[in-house]
Design a protein around this motif. Structure first.
Motif, PDB file in Angstrom:
ATOM      1  N   THR A   1      12.462  20.892 -32.388  1.00 16.20           N
ATOM      2  CA  THR A   1      11.504  21.924 -31.969  1.00 16.20           C
ATOM      3  C   THR A   1      11.147  21.817 -30.489  1.00 16.20           C
ATOM      4  OG1 THR A   1      10.563  21.943 -34.191  1.00 16.20           O
ATOM      5  CG2 THR A   1       9.206  22.856 -32.443  1.00 16.20           C
ATOM      6  N   GLY A   2      11.012  20.591 -29.963  1.00 18.53           N
ATOM      7  CA  GLY A   2      10.577  20.398 -28.582  1.00 18.53           C
ATOM      8  C   GLY A   2      11.516  20.969 -27.539  1.00 18.53           C
ATOM      9  N   PHE A   3      12.769  21.249 -27.932  1.00 17.42           N
ATOM     10  CA  PHE A   3      13.720  21.835 -26.977  1.00 17.42           C
ATOM     11  C   PHE A   3      13.380  23.298 -26.675  1.00 17.42           C
ATOM     12  CE2 PHE A   3      17.909  24.010 -26.331  1.00 17.42           C
ATOM     13  CZ  PHE A   3      18.164  23.488 -25.068  1.00 17.42           C
ATOM     14  N   LEU A   4      12.745  23.966 -27.645  1.00 18.93           N
ATOM     15  CA  LEU A   4      12.476  25.408 -27.524  1.00 18.93           C
ATOM     16  C   LEU A   4      11.617  25.758 -26.300  1.00 18.93           C
ATOM     17  CD1 LEU A   4      12.492  28.335 -28.624  1.00 18.93           C
ATOM     18  CD2 LEU A   4      10.657  27.668 -30.171  1.00 18.93           C
ATOM     19  N   PRO A   5      10.415  25.156 -26.102  1.00 17.48           N
ATOM     20  CA  PRO A   5       9.615  25.550 -24.938  1.00 17.48           C
ATOM     21  C   PRO A   5      10.277  25.208 -23.608  1.00 17.48           C
ATOM     22  CG  PRO A   5       8.585  23.702 -26.083  1.00 17.48           C
ATOM     23  CD  PRO A   5       9.685  24.192 -26.952  1.00 17.48           C
TER      24      PRO A   5
ATOM     25  N   PHE B   1       0.451   9.887 -20.790  1.00 17.49           N
ATOM     26  CA  PHE B   1       1.389  10.346 -19.762  1.00 17.49           C
ATOM     27  C   PHE B   1       2.298  11.453 -20.305  1.00 17.49           C
ATOM     28  CE2 PHE B   1       0.486   6.024 -17.982  1.00 17.49           C
ATOM     29  CZ  PHE B   1      -0.155   6.498 -16.844  1.00 17.49           C
ATOM     30  N   SER B   2       2.615  11.374 -21.595  1.00 22.14           N
ATOM     31  CA  SER B   2       3.368  12.464 -22.235  1.00 22.14           C
ATOM     32  C   SER B   2       2.588  13.770 -22.177  1.00 22.14           C
ATOM     33  CB  SER B   2       3.651  12.077 -23.691  1.00 22.14           C
ATOM     34  OG  SER B   2       3.880  13.206 -24.487  1.00 22.14           O
ATOM     35  N   SER B   3       1.282  13.699 -22.433  1.00 20.21           N
ATOM     36  CA  SER B   3       0.421  14.882 -22.389  1.00 20.21           C
ATOM     37  C   SER B   3       0.373  15.477 -20.986  1.00 20.21           C
ATOM     38  CB  SER B   3      -0.986  14.501 -22.850  1.00 20.21           C
ATOM     39  OG  SER B   3      -1.864  15.588 -22.732  1.00 20.21           O
TER      40      SER B   3
ATOM     41  N   LEU C   1       9.425  15.555 -29.063  1.00 23.90           N
ATOM     42  CA  LEU C   1       8.503  15.596 -27.924  1.00 23.90           C
ATOM     43  C   LEU C   1       9.260  15.492 -26.598  1.00 23.90           C
ATOM     44  CD1 LEU C   1       5.289  13.447 -28.543  1.00 23.90           C
ATOM     45  CD2 LEU C   1       5.382  15.763 -27.690  1.00 23.90           C
ATOM     46  N   ALA C   2      10.353  14.723 -26.601  1.00 24.02           N
ATOM     47  CA  ALA C   2      11.160  14.572 -25.390  1.00 24.02           C
ATOM     48  C   ALA C   2      11.909  15.845 -25.042  1.00 24.02           C
ATOM     49  CB  ALA C   2      12.140  13.414 -25.568  1.00 24.02           C
ATOM     50  N   GLY C   3      12.078  16.748 -26.023  1.00 21.21           N
ATOM     51  CA  GLY C   3      12.738  18.020 -25.747  1.00 21.21           C
ATOM     52  C   GLY C   3      14.230  18.002 -25.999  1.00 21.21           C
TER      53      GLY C   3
ATOM     54  N   THR D   1       2.338  16.576 -30.926  1.00 17.10           N
ATOM     55  CA  THR D   1       1.440  15.472 -30.573  1.00 17.10           C
ATOM     56  C   THR D   1       0.589  15.060 -31.768  1.00 17.10           C
ATOM     57  OG1 THR D   1       1.357  16.300 -28.308  1.00 17.10           O
ATOM     58  CG2 THR D   1      -0.331  14.730 -28.925  1.00 17.10           C
ATOM     59  N   ALA D   2       0.107  16.042 -32.541  1.00 18.02           N
ATOM     60  CA  ALA D   2      -0.677  15.721 -33.739  1.00 18.02           C
ATOM     61  C   ALA D   2       0.171  14.937 -34.736  1.00 18.02           C
ATOM     62  CB  ALA D   2      -1.205  17.009 -34.380  1.00 18.02           C
TER      63      ALA D   2
END
Length: 346
Positions: free
Chosen positions: A258-262, A181-183, A251-253, A212-213
């Motif tokens: 890092t996940g906050f960037l995109p 579901f995350s994907s 991953l949650a952003g 994810t990896a």
């Protein structure tokens, strides 16, 4: 699984992806996707468990239907324009059929139902392949045809993916389903920005693959498949559990990871394109994903005895962490400060 068979499947995966990535003709791109599908099936079904066989069957049926739609879309476009070039997709009907076909291949809502079930039926390493490497060829086709696609169905699928993935991931106890579901949610964010900024969508995909990896390989090294097992991992590898928590928050952003960037760049770009309502809805829906990431992080690190798990405590092990896991987790945490350099490269 026989090492020779595993080598053949791996080489076929690389070959299929390379053919699709380097092709300009619809038939060669379709051939590469078919090679990929046939190569991953033995890896999904290698455990010979009924659930694995069911997962392989579901995967084959969905991918075969999506491939047939891609072929039908390209033939319709060739009949309409006389062109088999991927970038010359100008027929509106072909564009709509192709959008549905690639959404089915990627597992975007409303074509997402197969993905959590397939991921639940295979091992963590095969799940990693399905969540990252197998997404790259269809994403590339999306990028190559992005100028021709209609943004309205893409934005609708993006919002639906973020909403459904958030709601359906709330009550899960199996780690692989939560990551599925995350994907779906992350693919929704990529789809939202695809037409307006393909480079940003590709950057989002790269960062998603890294994070994810890192999560999949960490879970594989601590042999964890559900939340009750995750509650006992802090006794086995405390440092890795702490890093897993931070990677999940990435991953949650959440800033400053890092996940906050995109997410930040996508919301900024959507606002520039006068899509502020869509950006607001996507940002609010990401709170649903944040809940189940926090739940995973809580189970990984914050649960101390007494708690209601039936699993025995694990022995603490001194086995060194894989260098690949160390590199991926570090990258998942510290790329935000160097974002200006990343954007300059992209």
């Amino acid at each position: 699984m026989n090492p020779q068979a595993k080598l053949i499947c791996t080489m076929s995966l690389i070959l299929g992806s390379t053919i699709t990535l380097s092709s300009n003709h619809w038939v060669t791109a379709w051939t590469g996707l078919e090679i990929n599908t046939l190569a991953i099936l033995p890896l999904i079904a290698k455990s010979h468990h009924p659930r694995a066989i069911e997962a392989a069957t579901k995967y084959f049926l969905v991918q075969a239907a999506a491939s047939a739609l891609i072929l039908f879309s390209s033939m319709t476009n060739a009949w309409y324009t006389g062109q088999w070039d991927i970038t010359q997709l100008t027929c509106p009907t072909s564009c709509l059929i192709l959008t549905a076909a690639i959404a089915m291949k990627l597992g975007l809502a409303p074509f997402h139902f197969w993905f959590p079930e397939v991921l639940q039926g295979c091992s963590l390493t095969t799940g990693l392949l399905l969540s990252t490497a197998m997404k790259f060829p269809p994403i590339t086709l999306f990028l190559m045809t992005s100028q021709s696609l209609n943004p309205t169905p893409l934005i609708a699928m993006a919002i639906l993916s973020a909403a459904l993935a958030g709601w359906m991931g709330l009550n899960q106890t199996q780690v692989r389903k939560i990551l599925a579901f995350s994907s779906i949610s992350h693919l929704g964010w990529m789809t939202a920005i695809l037409v307006y900024s393909p480079k940003l969508a590709l950057l989002n995909f790269y960062l998603y693959v890294v994070m994810t990896a890192a999560v999949f390989l960490t879970l594989n090294s601590i042999k964890t498949l559900n939340l009750s097992m995750l509650m006992t991992t802090w006794t086995k590898t405390p440092a890795l559990s702490a890093v897993l928590m931070l990677t999940l928050l990435s991953l949650a952003g959440l800033p400053p990871l890092t996940g906050f960037l995109p997410k930040w760049l996508i919301i900024q770009e959507l606002t520039k394109q006068s899509m502020a309502p869509a950006a607001t809805i996507m940002a609010l829906l990401s709170l649903l994903n944040l809940f189940f990431y926090l739940r995973l992080a809580y189970c990984a690190t914050i649960t101390l005895p007494p708690h209601s798990t039936n699993h025995m405590k694990r022995w603490h092990i001194n086995k060194p962490v894989s260098p690949l896991v160390a590199i991926l987790t570090s990258t998942s945490l510290i790329l935000l400060p160097i974002s200006p350099m990343i954007l300059a490269i992209v």
